[in-house]
Design a protein around this motif. Structure first.
Motif, PDB file in Angstrom:
ATOM      1  N   ARG A  44      17.841  39.672 119.006  1.00 40.94           N
ATOM      2  CA  ARG A  44      16.426  39.615 119.367  1.00 40.94           C
ATOM      3  C   ARG A  44      16.251  39.253 120.843  1.00 40.94           C
ATOM      4  NH1 ARG A  44      12.110  38.999 116.230  1.00 40.94           N
ATOM      5  NH2 ARG A  44      11.384  37.278 117.546  1.00 40.94           N
ATOM      6  N   ASP A  45      17.037  38.315 121.327  1.00 44.90           N
ATOM      7  CA  ASP A  45      16.913  37.915 122.723  1.00 44.90           C
ATOM      8  C   ASP A  45      17.312  39.067 123.644  1.00 44.90           C
ATOM      9  OD1 ASP A  45      16.489  35.716 124.750  1.00 44.90           O
ATOM     10  OD2 ASP A  45      18.556  36.255 125.203  1.00 44.90           O
ATOM     11  N   ALA A  46      18.404  39.746 123.305  1.00 41.24           N
ATOM     12  CA  ALA A  46      18.863  40.862 124.137  1.00 41.24           C
ATOM     13  C   ALA A  46      17.815  41.967 124.189  1.00 41.24           C
ATOM     14  CB  ALA A  46      20.187  41.398 123.591  1.00 41.24           C
ATOM     15  N   LEU A  47      17.265  42.330 123.034  1.00 40.99           N
ATOM     16  CA  LEU A  47      16.249  43.381 123.021  1.00 40.99           C
ATOM     17  C   LEU A  47      14.984  42.945 123.751  1.00 40.99           C
ATOM     18  CD1 LEU A  47      16.499  44.768 119.353  1.00 40.99           C
ATOM     19  CD2 LEU A  47      17.719  45.511 121.413  1.00 40.99           C
ATOM     20  N   GLY A  48      14.614  41.698 123.565  1.00 40.03           N
ATOM     21  CA  GLY A  48      13.432  41.181 124.244  1.00 40.03           C
ATOM     22  C   GLY A  48      13.578  41.232 125.756  1.00 40.03           C
ATOM     23  N   ARG A  49      14.744  40.903 126.262  1.00 44.03           N
ATOM     24  CA  ARG A  49      14.982  40.947 127.707  1.00 44.03           C
ATOM     25  C   ARG A  49      14.887  42.376 128.228  1.00 44.03           C
ATOM     26  NH1 ARG A  49      16.922  36.293 129.953  1.00 44.03           N
ATOM     27  NH2 ARG A  49      17.336  34.618 128.435  1.00 44.03           N
ATOM     28  N   LEU A  50      15.462  43.320 127.495  1.00 43.26           N
ATOM     29  CA  LEU A  50      15.366  44.715 127.903  1.00 43.26           C
ATOM     30  C   LEU A  50      13.913  45.183 127.882  1.00 43.26           C
ATOM     31  CD1 LEU A  50      18.438  46.201 126.000  1.00 43.26           C
ATOM     32  CD2 LEU A  50      18.296  45.636 128.426  1.00 43.26           C
ATOM     33  N   ASP A  51      13.164  44.771 126.860  1.00 43.51           N
ATOM     34  CA  ASP A  51      11.746  45.134 126.774  1.00 43.51           C
ATOM     35  C   ASP A  51      10.969  44.603 127.977  1.00 43.51           C
ATOM     36  OD1 ASP A  51      11.945  46.519 124.378  1.00 43.51           O
ATOM     37  OD2 ASP A  51      11.481  44.764 123.148  1.00 43.51           O
ATOM     38  N   ARG A  52      11.174  43.352 128.293  1.00 40.44           N
ATOM     39  CA  ARG A  52      10.403  42.731 129.384  1.00 40.44           C
ATOM     40  C   ARG A  52      10.725  43.353 130.739  1.00 40.44           C
ATOM     41  NH1 ARG A  52      11.509  38.271 126.119  1.00 40.44           N
ATOM     42  NH2 ARG A  52      13.332  37.626 127.368  1.00 40.44           N
ATOM     43  N   GLY A  77      11.605  46.496 131.100  1.00 41.03           N
ATOM     44  CA  GLY A  77      11.306  47.919 131.057  1.00 41.03           C
ATOM     45  C   GLY A  77      12.512  48.833 130.956  1.00 41.03           C
ATOM     46  N   VAL A  78      13.619  48.320 130.417  1.00 38.01           N
ATOM     47  CA  VAL A  78      14.795  49.161 130.194  1.00 38.01           C
ATOM     48  C   VAL A  78      14.655  49.817 128.827  1.00 38.01           C
ATOM     49  CG1 VAL A  78      17.308  49.251 130.007  1.00 38.01           C
ATOM     50  CG2 VAL A  78      16.228  47.639 131.601  1.00 38.01           C
ATOM     51  N   LYS A 133      29.066  44.606 111.780  1.00 35.18           N
ATOM     52  CA  LYS A 133      29.038  43.626 112.864  1.00 35.18           C
ATOM     53  C   LYS A 133      28.441  44.233 114.127  1.00 35.18           C
ATOM     54  CE  LYS A 133      30.221  39.491 114.380  1.00 35.18           C
ATOM     55  NZ  LYS A 133      29.570  38.280 113.866  1.00 35.18           N
ATOM     56  N   ASP A 134      28.510  45.564 114.243  1.00 39.62           N
ATOM     57  CA  ASP A 134      27.985  46.232 115.430  1.00 39.62           C
ATOM     58  C   ASP A 134      26.464  46.287 115.391  1.00 39.62           C
ATOM     59  OD1 ASP A 134      30.642  46.658 115.757  1.00 39.62           O
ATOM     60  OD2 ASP A 134      30.576  48.815 115.474  1.00 39.62           O
ATOM     61  N   PHE A 135      25.862  46.166 116.559  1.00 40.91           N
ATOM     62  CA  PHE A 135      24.434  46.442 116.714  1.00 40.91           C
ATOM     63  C   PHE A 135      24.336  47.503 117.800  1.00 40.91           C
ATOM     64  CE2 PHE A 135      20.084  46.002 118.092  1.00 40.91           C
ATOM     65  CZ  PHE A 135      19.407  45.720 116.918  1.00 40.91           C
ATOM     66  N   ASP A 136      23.948  48.713 117.405  1.00 43.11           N
ATOM     67  CA  ASP A 136      23.987  49.861 118.304  1.00 43.11           C
ATOM     68  C   ASP A 136      22.636  50.111 118.944  1.00 43.11           C
ATOM     69  OD1 ASP A 136      26.583  50.202 117.454  1.00 43.11           O
ATOM     70  OD2 ASP A 136      26.113  51.835 116.071  1.00 43.11           O
ATOM     71  N   ILE A 137      22.621  50.156 120.274  1.00 46.48           N
ATOM     72  CA  ILE A 137      21.440  50.645 120.965  1.00 46.48           C
ATOM     73  C   ILE A 137      21.866  51.772 121.893  1.00 46.48           C
ATOM     74  CG2 ILE A 137      20.218  48.449 120.809  1.00 46.48           C
ATOM     75  CD1 ILE A 137      20.734  48.019 123.761  1.00 46.48           C
ATOM     76  N   PHE A 138      20.987  52.739 122.038  1.00 44.12           N
ATOM     77  CA  PHE A 138      21.266  53.936 122.806  1.00 44.12           C
ATOM     78  C   PHE A 138      20.408  53.929 124.066  1.00 44.12           C
ATOM     79  CE2 PHE A 138      22.817  54.727 118.663  1.00 44.12           C
ATOM     80  CZ  PHE A 138      23.777  55.726 118.746  1.00 44.12           C
ATOM     81  N   ILE A 139      21.061  54.181 125.195  1.00 47.34           N
ATOM     82  CA  ILE A 139      20.381  54.161 126.476  1.00 47.34           C
ATOM     83  C   ILE A 139      20.821  55.370 127.296  1.00 47.34           C
ATOM     84  CG2 ILE A 139      20.187  51.634 126.513  1.00 47.34           C
ATOM     85  CD1 ILE A 139      22.560  51.587 128.454  1.00 47.34           C
ATOM     86  N   ARG A 140      20.090  55.648 128.346  1.00 49.36           N
ATOM     87  CA  ARG A 140      20.511  56.669 129.293  1.00 49.36           C
ATOM     88  C   ARG A 140      21.686  56.127 130.108  1.00 49.36           C
ATOM     89  NH1 ARG A 140      15.042  56.019 129.607  1.00 49.36           N
ATOM     90  NH2 ARG A 140      13.695  57.781 129.032  1.00 49.36           N
ATOM     91  N   ARG A 141      22.588  57.014 130.486  1.00 48.13           N
ATOM     92  CA  ARG A 141      23.730  56.578 131.294  1.00 48.13           C
ATOM     93  C   ARG A 141      23.256  55.946 132.601  1.00 48.13           C
ATOM     94  NH1 ARG A 141      26.837  54.271 133.658  1.00 48.13           N
ATOM     95  NH2 ARG A 141      29.032  54.704 134.118  1.00 48.13           N
ATOM     96  N   GLY A 142      22.195  56.470 133.164  1.00 46.51           N
ATOM     97  CA  GLY A 142      21.682  55.937 134.413  1.00 46.51           C
ATOM     98  C   GLY A 142      21.081  54.555 134.307  1.00 46.51           C
ATOM     99  N   ASP A 143      20.821  54.098 133.079  1.00 43.04           N
ATOM    100  CA  ASP A 143      20.249  52.764 132.868  1.00 43.04           C
ATOM    101  C   ASP A 143      21.297  51.716 132.525  1.00 43.04           C
ATOM    102  OD1 ASP A 143      17.624  53.539 133.369  1.00 43.04           O
ATOM    103  OD2 ASP A 143      17.228  54.038 131.266  1.00 43.04           O
ATOM    104  N   PHE A 144      22.563  52.134 132.452  1.00 45.49           N
ATOM    105  CA  PHE A 144      23.591  51.200 131.975  1.00 45.49           C
ATOM    106  C   PHE A 144      23.735  49.982 132.882  1.00 45.49           C
ATOM    107  CE2 PHE A 144      27.954  49.631 131.894  1.00 45.49           C
ATOM    108  CZ  PHE A 144      28.064  49.267 130.563  1.00 45.49           C
ATOM    109  N   ASP A 145      23.893  50.203 134.177  1.00 46.19           N
ATOM    110  CA  ASP A 145      24.102  49.081 135.096  1.00 46.19           C
ATOM    111  C   ASP A 145      22.906  48.138 135.084  1.00 46.19           C
ATOM    112  OD1 ASP A 145      26.591  50.009 135.791  1.00 46.19           O
ATOM    113  OD2 ASP A 145      25.897  51.046 137.602  1.00 46.19           O
ATOM    114  N   ARG A 146      21.722  48.697 135.051  1.00 43.52           N
ATOM    115  CA  ARG A 146      20.517  47.862 135.029  1.00 43.52           C
ATOM    116  C   ARG A 146      20.454  47.045 133.747  1.00 43.52           C
ATOM    117  NH1 ARG A 146      14.481  49.728 134.354  1.00 43.52           N
ATOM    118  NH2 ARG A 146      13.405  47.783 134.807  1.00 43.52           N
ATOM    119  N   ALA A 147      20.783  47.667 132.613  1.00 47.35           N
ATOM    120  CA  ALA A 147      20.788  46.932 131.345  1.00 47.35           C
ATOM    121  C   ALA A 147      21.777  45.774 131.401  1.00 47.35           C
ATOM    122  CB  ALA A 147      21.129  47.876 130.196  1.00 47.35           C
TER     123      ALA A 147
END
Length: 268
Positions: free
Chosen positions: A16-24, A26-27, A48-62
């Motif tokens: 929840r914290d990880a997703l919340g940080r990405l939301d705030r 704008g990732v 055990k895995d929690f999978d989220i999918f992102i654009r390759r260009g957003d990886f470093d920012r995430a």
């Protein structure tokens, strides 16, 4: 979604914290894995895995955003996957499939599905893109054809079959194989795959049969298994379909991905 109830509270808090940080920050991301599968099929399973999918260009920012939360990240495989850790828990940051196919692009986000996960409003990967990525996993130790069949059983009539066929592109025979198997597995649900889809595939097969063998000594087996067709490309002279320009991977990426077999088996 009740699949979350089996999570330990510390894991739940981390996700929840990880997703919340990405939301705030704008990732943009999409939730996949067991949560998306449960939404489409009604089959719940804990991993055990929690999978989220992102654009390759957003990886470093995430990674930067998550680092400010105290989470360490790594680019595990440069062509498809990174991870962010909190103790024994981690989030998979996925931007492609391990075979270099099914890269996350704008269509994943355009057709994403809204849902509640971990008591948060999120977007899930589309069912079509789930079938696209899972339908090309046919390892000796892991075959995701059952997942494909369950998704078609549940939402086949609602699928955008034209988009799905276009997603598979030159790998369309793999999708056709899943459609044929689906009719075998669920004879009472055969019409979940529209007749025009089967007719189109049949026409393609007829045309290819008339044309005969190709002159390109290529092995597409490496697309569906990173392990089971190494003999073909290493000793028998077949061209690896994952390799640029036919595929999307470099020699270095393929070597790194192959070396990973010894560490984590044939997953992905």
């Amino acid at each position: 979604m009740s699949a979350a109830v089996v999570l330990e509270e510390s894991s739940r808090a981390f996700y929840r914290d990880a997703l919340g940080r990405l939301d705030r920050e704008g990732v943009e991301y999409l939730v996949g894995g067991a949560y998306a599968f449960a939404r489409y099929t009604g089959i719940e399973r804990h991993t055990k895995d929690f999978d989220i999918f992102i654009r390759r260009g957003d990886f470093d920012r995430a990674c930067d955003v998550l680092a400010r939360g105290g989470y360490e990240s790594e680019l595990t495989f440069s062509h498809w996957l990174g991870k962010s850790f909190h103790g024994d828990d981690f989030v998979d940051l996925i931007f492609s499939a391990g075979n270099g196919v099914a890269s996350v692009d704008e269509l994943w986000f355009k057709f994403a599905v809204s849902a509640r996960v971990l008591d948060m409003d999120v977007r899930l990967i589309p069912a079509e893109e789930m079938i696209w990525s899972k339908g090309l996993i046919m390892e000796r130790e892991r075959f995701d054809g059952n997942d494909v069949a369950h998704v078609i059983r549940a939402v086949g009539p609602q699928l955008d079959w034209r988009r799905l066929i276009d997603r598979y592109a030159q790998h369309w025979r793999a999708l056709y194989a899943h459609c044929i198997l689906f009719g075998f597995i669920y004879p009472s649900k055969r019409t979940n795959v529209p007749r025009w889809v089967m007719d189109e595939f049949a026409r393609r097969i007829t045309q290819e049969s008339l044309e005969g063998d190709t002159h390109d000594n290529v092995c597409y087996g490496t697309i569906i298994s990173r392990q089971q067709y190494l003999k073909d490309v290493e000793d028998w002279g077949y061209r690896d379909a994952r390799l640029k320009p036919l595929g999307k991977m470099t020699h270095e990426e393929i070597a790194h991905w192959t070396a990973g077999i010894a560490q984590d088996g044939a997953k992905g």
